[in-house]
Design a protein around this motif. Structure first.
Motif, PDB file in Angstrom:
ATOM      1  N   ALA A  17       0.813  -1.223   0.000  1.00  0.00           N
ATOM      2  CA  ALA A  17       0.000   0.000   0.000  1.00  0.00           C
ATOM      3  C   ALA A  17       0.848   1.274   0.000  1.00  0.00           C
ATOM      4  CB  ALA A  17      -0.935   0.007   1.206  1.00  0.00           C
ATOM      5  N   GLU A  18       2.129   1.151   0.305  1.00  0.00           N
ATOM      6  CA  GLU A  18       3.023   2.317   0.356  1.00  0.00           C
ATOM      7  C   GLU A  18       3.729   2.487  -0.986  1.00  0.00           C
ATOM      8  OE1 GLU A  18       5.394   2.400   4.066  1.00  0.00           O
ATOM      9  OE2 GLU A  18       4.219   0.612   4.583  1.00  0.00           O
ATOM     10  N   ALA A  19       2.946   2.713  -2.022  1.00  0.00           N
ATOM     11  CA  ALA A  19       3.459   2.740  -3.394  1.00  0.00           C
ATOM     12  C   ALA A  19       4.598   3.734  -3.591  1.00  0.00           C
ATOM     13  CB  ALA A  19       2.319   3.037  -4.364  1.00  0.00           C
ATOM     14  N   GLU A  45       2.799  -9.874 -12.494  1.00  0.00           N
ATOM     15  CA  GLU A  45       1.525  -9.600 -11.825  1.00  0.00           C
ATOM     16  C   GLU A  45       0.405  -9.336 -12.820  1.00  0.00           C
ATOM     17  OE1 GLU A  45       1.788  -7.334  -7.961  1.00  0.00           O
ATOM     18  OE2 GLU A  45       3.779  -6.912  -8.813  1.00  0.00           O
ATOM     19  N   LEU A  46       0.722  -8.719 -13.933  1.00  0.00           N
ATOM     20  CA  LEU A  46      -0.302  -8.470 -14.951  1.00  0.00           C
ATOM     21  C   LEU A  46      -0.758  -9.774 -15.592  1.00  0.00           C
ATOM     22  CD1 LEU A  46       1.088  -5.169 -16.422  1.00  0.00           C
ATOM     23  CD2 LEU A  46      -1.145  -5.459 -15.318  1.00  0.00           C
ATOM     24  N   ASN A  47       0.120 -10.760 -15.670  1.00  0.00           N
ATOM     25  CA  ASN A  47      -0.303 -12.084 -16.133  1.00  0.00           C
ATOM     26  C   ASN A  47      -1.397 -12.640 -15.222  1.00  0.00           C
ATOM     27  OD1 ASN A  47       1.107 -13.503 -18.485  1.00  0.00           O
ATOM     28  ND2 ASN A  47       2.800 -12.448 -17.500  1.00  0.00           N
ATOM     29  N   TRP A  48      -1.224 -12.452 -13.937  1.00  0.00           N
ATOM     30  CA  TRP A  48      -2.236 -12.916 -12.980  1.00  0.00           C
ATOM     31  C   TRP A  48      -3.548 -12.160 -13.191  1.00  0.00           C
ATOM     32  CZ3 TRP A  48      -5.063 -10.849  -8.937  1.00  0.00           C
ATOM     33  CH2 TRP A  48      -5.709 -11.775  -8.127  1.00  0.00           C
ATOM     34  N   THR A 146      -8.652  -6.924  -7.495  1.00  0.00           N
ATOM     35  CA  THR A 146      -7.198  -7.054  -7.614  1.00  0.00           C
ATOM     36  C   THR A 146      -6.498  -5.924  -6.874  1.00  0.00           C
ATOM     37  OG1 THR A 146      -7.410  -8.166  -9.730  1.00  0.00           O
ATOM     38  CG2 THR A 146      -5.288  -7.142  -9.265  1.00  0.00           C
ATOM     39  N   GLU A 147      -6.999  -4.725  -7.058  1.00  0.00           N
ATOM     40  CA  GLU A 147      -6.358  -3.552  -6.453  1.00  0.00           C
ATOM     41  C   GLU A 147      -6.429  -3.605  -4.927  1.00  0.00           C
ATOM     42  OE1 GLU A 147      -4.036  -0.164  -7.181  1.00  0.00           O
ATOM     43  OE2 GLU A 147      -4.591  -1.887  -8.373  1.00  0.00           O
ATOM     44  N   ARG A 148      -7.534  -4.070  -4.392  1.00  0.00           N
ATOM     45  CA  ARG A 148      -7.660  -4.184  -2.936  1.00  0.00           C
ATOM     46  C   ARG A 148      -6.630  -5.141  -2.351  1.00  0.00           C
ATOM     47  NH1 ARG A 148     -14.053  -5.026  -2.768  1.00  0.00           N
ATOM     48  NH2 ARG A 148     -14.716  -2.869  -2.503  1.00  0.00           N
ATOM     49  N   LYS A 149      -6.296  -6.182  -3.112  1.00  0.00           N
ATOM     50  CA  LYS A 149      -5.365  -7.192  -2.614  1.00  0.00           C
ATOM     51  C   LYS A 149      -3.906  -6.810  -2.840  1.00  0.00           C
ATOM     52  CE  LYS A 149      -8.571 -10.963  -3.356  1.00  0.00           C
ATOM     53  NZ  LYS A 149      -9.213 -11.637  -4.451  1.00  0.00           N
ATOM     54  N   SER A 150      -3.619  -6.186  -3.990  1.00  0.00           N
ATOM     55  CA  SER A 150      -2.214  -6.034  -4.364  1.00  0.00           C
ATOM     56  C   SER A 150      -1.752  -4.593  -4.603  1.00  0.00           C
ATOM     57  CB  SER A 150      -1.943  -6.830  -5.643  1.00  0.00           C
ATOM     58  OG  SER A 150      -2.619  -6.234  -6.740  1.00  0.00           O
ATOM     59  N   PHE A 151      -2.699  -3.656  -4.736  1.00  0.00           N
ATOM     60  CA  PHE A 151      -2.344  -2.264  -5.067  1.00  0.00           C
ATOM     61  C   PHE A 151      -1.514  -2.215  -6.351  1.00  0.00           C
ATOM     62  CE2 PHE A 151      -2.916  -2.539  -0.503  1.00  0.00           C
ATOM     63  CZ  PHE A 151      -3.829  -1.533  -0.268  1.00  0.00           C
ATOM     64  N   LEU A 152      -1.776  -3.148  -7.264  1.00  0.00           N
ATOM     65  CA  LEU A 152      -0.989  -3.268  -8.484  1.00  0.00           C
ATOM     66  C   LEU A 152      -0.996  -1.976  -9.296  1.00  0.00           C
ATOM     67  CD1 LEU A 152       0.608  -4.805 -10.647  1.00  0.00           C
ATOM     68  CD2 LEU A 152      -1.560  -5.792 -11.434  1.00  0.00           C
ATOM     69  N   PRO A 174      -8.420   7.457 -13.332  1.00  0.00           N
ATOM     70  CA  PRO A 174      -8.380   8.560 -12.361  1.00  0.00           C
ATOM     71  C   PRO A 174      -7.632   8.154 -11.092  1.00  0.00           C
ATOM     72  CG  PRO A 174     -10.643   8.073 -13.059  1.00  0.00           C
ATOM     73  CD  PRO A 174      -9.762   7.001 -13.619  1.00  0.00           C
ATOM     74  N   MET A 175      -6.635   8.933 -10.730  1.00  0.00           N
ATOM     75  CA  MET A 175      -5.830   8.614  -9.541  1.00  0.00           C
ATOM     76  C   MET A 175      -6.675   8.556  -8.278  1.00  0.00           C
ATOM     77  SD  MET A 175      -2.867   7.793 -10.363  1.00  0.00           S
ATOM     78  CE  MET A 175      -2.138   7.730  -8.743  1.00  0.00           C
ATOM     79  N   ASP A 176      -7.666   9.434  -8.156  1.00  0.00           N
ATOM     80  CA  ASP A 176      -8.505   9.404  -6.953  1.00  0.00           C
ATOM     81  C   ASP A 176      -9.260   8.087  -6.845  1.00  0.00           C
ATOM     82  OD1 ASP A 176     -10.047  10.152  -9.165  1.00  0.00           O
ATOM     83  OD2 ASP A 176     -11.390  11.409  -7.975  1.00  0.00           O
ATOM     84  N   ALA A 177      -9.531   7.438  -7.981  1.00  0.00           N
ATOM     85  CA  ALA A 177     -10.205   6.134  -7.947  1.00  0.00           C
ATOM     86  C   ALA A 177      -9.314   5.088  -7.282  1.00  0.00           C
ATOM     87  CB  ALA A 177     -10.577   5.693  -9.355  1.00  0.00           C
ATOM     88  N   LEU A 178      -8.028   5.220  -7.449  1.00  0.00           N
ATOM     89  CA  LEU A 178      -7.100   4.276  -6.823  1.00  0.00           C
ATOM     90  C   LEU A 178      -6.948   4.545  -5.339  1.00  0.00           C
ATOM     91  CD1 LEU A 178      -4.282   4.260  -9.516  1.00  0.00           C
ATOM     92  CD2 LEU A 178      -6.129   2.609  -9.212  1.00  0.00           C
ATOM     93  N   LEU A 179      -6.988   5.799  -4.983  1.00  0.00           N
ATOM     94  CA  LEU A 179      -6.776   6.182  -3.586  1.00  0.00           C
ATOM     95  C   LEU A 179      -8.028   6.033  -2.734  1.00  0.00           C
ATOM     96  CD1 LEU A 179      -4.594   9.332  -4.299  1.00  0.00           C
ATOM     97  CD2 LEU A 179      -3.808   7.049  -3.622  1.00  0.00           C
ATOM     98  N   GLU A 180      -9.189   5.970  -3.365  1.00  0.00           N
ATOM     99  CA  GLU A 180     -10.443   5.923  -2.618  1.00  0.00           C
ATOM    100  C   GLU A 180     -11.218   4.624  -2.821  1.00  0.00           C
ATOM    101  OE1 GLU A 180     -12.584   9.403  -3.842  1.00  0.00           O
ATOM    102  OE2 GLU A 180     -11.039  10.755  -3.110  1.00  0.00           O
TER     103      GLU A 180
END
Length: 190
Positions: A17-19, A45-48, A146-152, A174-180
C-alpha cells in the motif's frame, strides 16, 4: 542484500500500500536494474490479472482492445499493427514484454543494464498500462478486487511517474479512484 527481484517481492508482500515508498531504488542497486526488475515484476503480476479477466473478457464481450470509448489500441504484435480482441491484445502484450525483458541481447546481465536497452522501458510500460486501463474501464469489479489485494495499479502508476516512464496525461485511470477504493468487505465470523 537479497536478489533484486526477491527484494521487490518482499517489499510488495510487506508494504504494497506504500506505493511511493516501495518504488524508491535502494542506494545499493543500480537504478536501471531496479527499473528493469520492477517492469519484470509488473509483467508477472499483470499475467495474474489477465488470468482473472479470462472469464469475463472474451472476444464477444471485448472484441477490440480499448479503455474508454476514446482510447482504442492497435496490437503491435501484428505487422502492420491492427485491432484484435482485448484478451488477445493483452496476451500479445505480455508475451512481447516477457520476451523482450528476458532477451540476453538487450539484457545480458541481472546486475547491469546497457544504456541503449533502457530506451525500450517507456514503450513497455505504456503498453502494459493499457491492460490496467482496460480492466478499470471495462471490468471494474475484477480491477477493484485485484487492487484491494495487491495495489498493483497504484504501485504501477507511482513507479511509472517516478521514473518518467509515462506522463500524467497518459494515465487514463483517475488517480482518486485508486486512492479511494472502498475497503474489502469483511466476512462475518461464526
Amino acid at each position: 542484500m537479497l536478489d533484486v527481484q526477491q527484494h521487490i517481492q518482499w517489499l510488495i508482500r510487506t508494504r504494497a500500500a506504500e506505493a511511493d515508498v516501495i518504488c524508491i531504488c535502494p542506494e545499493s542497486i543500480d537504478e536501471d536494474v531496479w527499473v528493469l526488475e520492477n517492469i519484470r515484476q509488473f509483467t508477472l503480476e499483470l499475467n495474474w490479472l489477465v488470468a482473472q479477466l479470462s472469464s469475463t473478457c472474451t472476444p464477444t464481450t471485448c472484441p477490440i482492445m480499448k479503455a474508454t470509448n476514446e482510447w482504442i489500441f492497435l496490437c503491435a504484435a501484428h505487422k502492420p499493427p491492427q485491432e484484435c480482441c482485448a484478451m488477445d491484445y493483452m496476451s500479445h502484450t505480455l508475451d512481447h514484454s516477457t520476451s523482450h525483458l528476458n532477451t540476453s541481447k538487450a539484457f545480458p546481465s541481472r546486475i547491469s543494464v546497457p544504456k541503449p536497452s533502457t530506451s525500450a522501458f517507456p514503450d513497455l510500460v505504456r503498453r502494459l498500462f493499457r491492460i490496467l486501463a482496460h480492466a478499470y474501464h471495462h471490468h471494474r469489479q475484477v480491477f477493484v478486487d485485484t487492487e484491494r489485494k495487491s495495489f498493483l495499479c497504484l504501485r504501477f502508476v507511482a513507479f511509472a511517474l517516478k521514473y518518467n516512464l509515462m506522463t500524467r496525461n497518459g494515465m487514463i485511470i483517475p488517480m482518486d479512484a485508486l486512492l479511494e477504493l472502498p475497503p474489502e468487505p469483511q466476512t462475518p465470523t461464526q
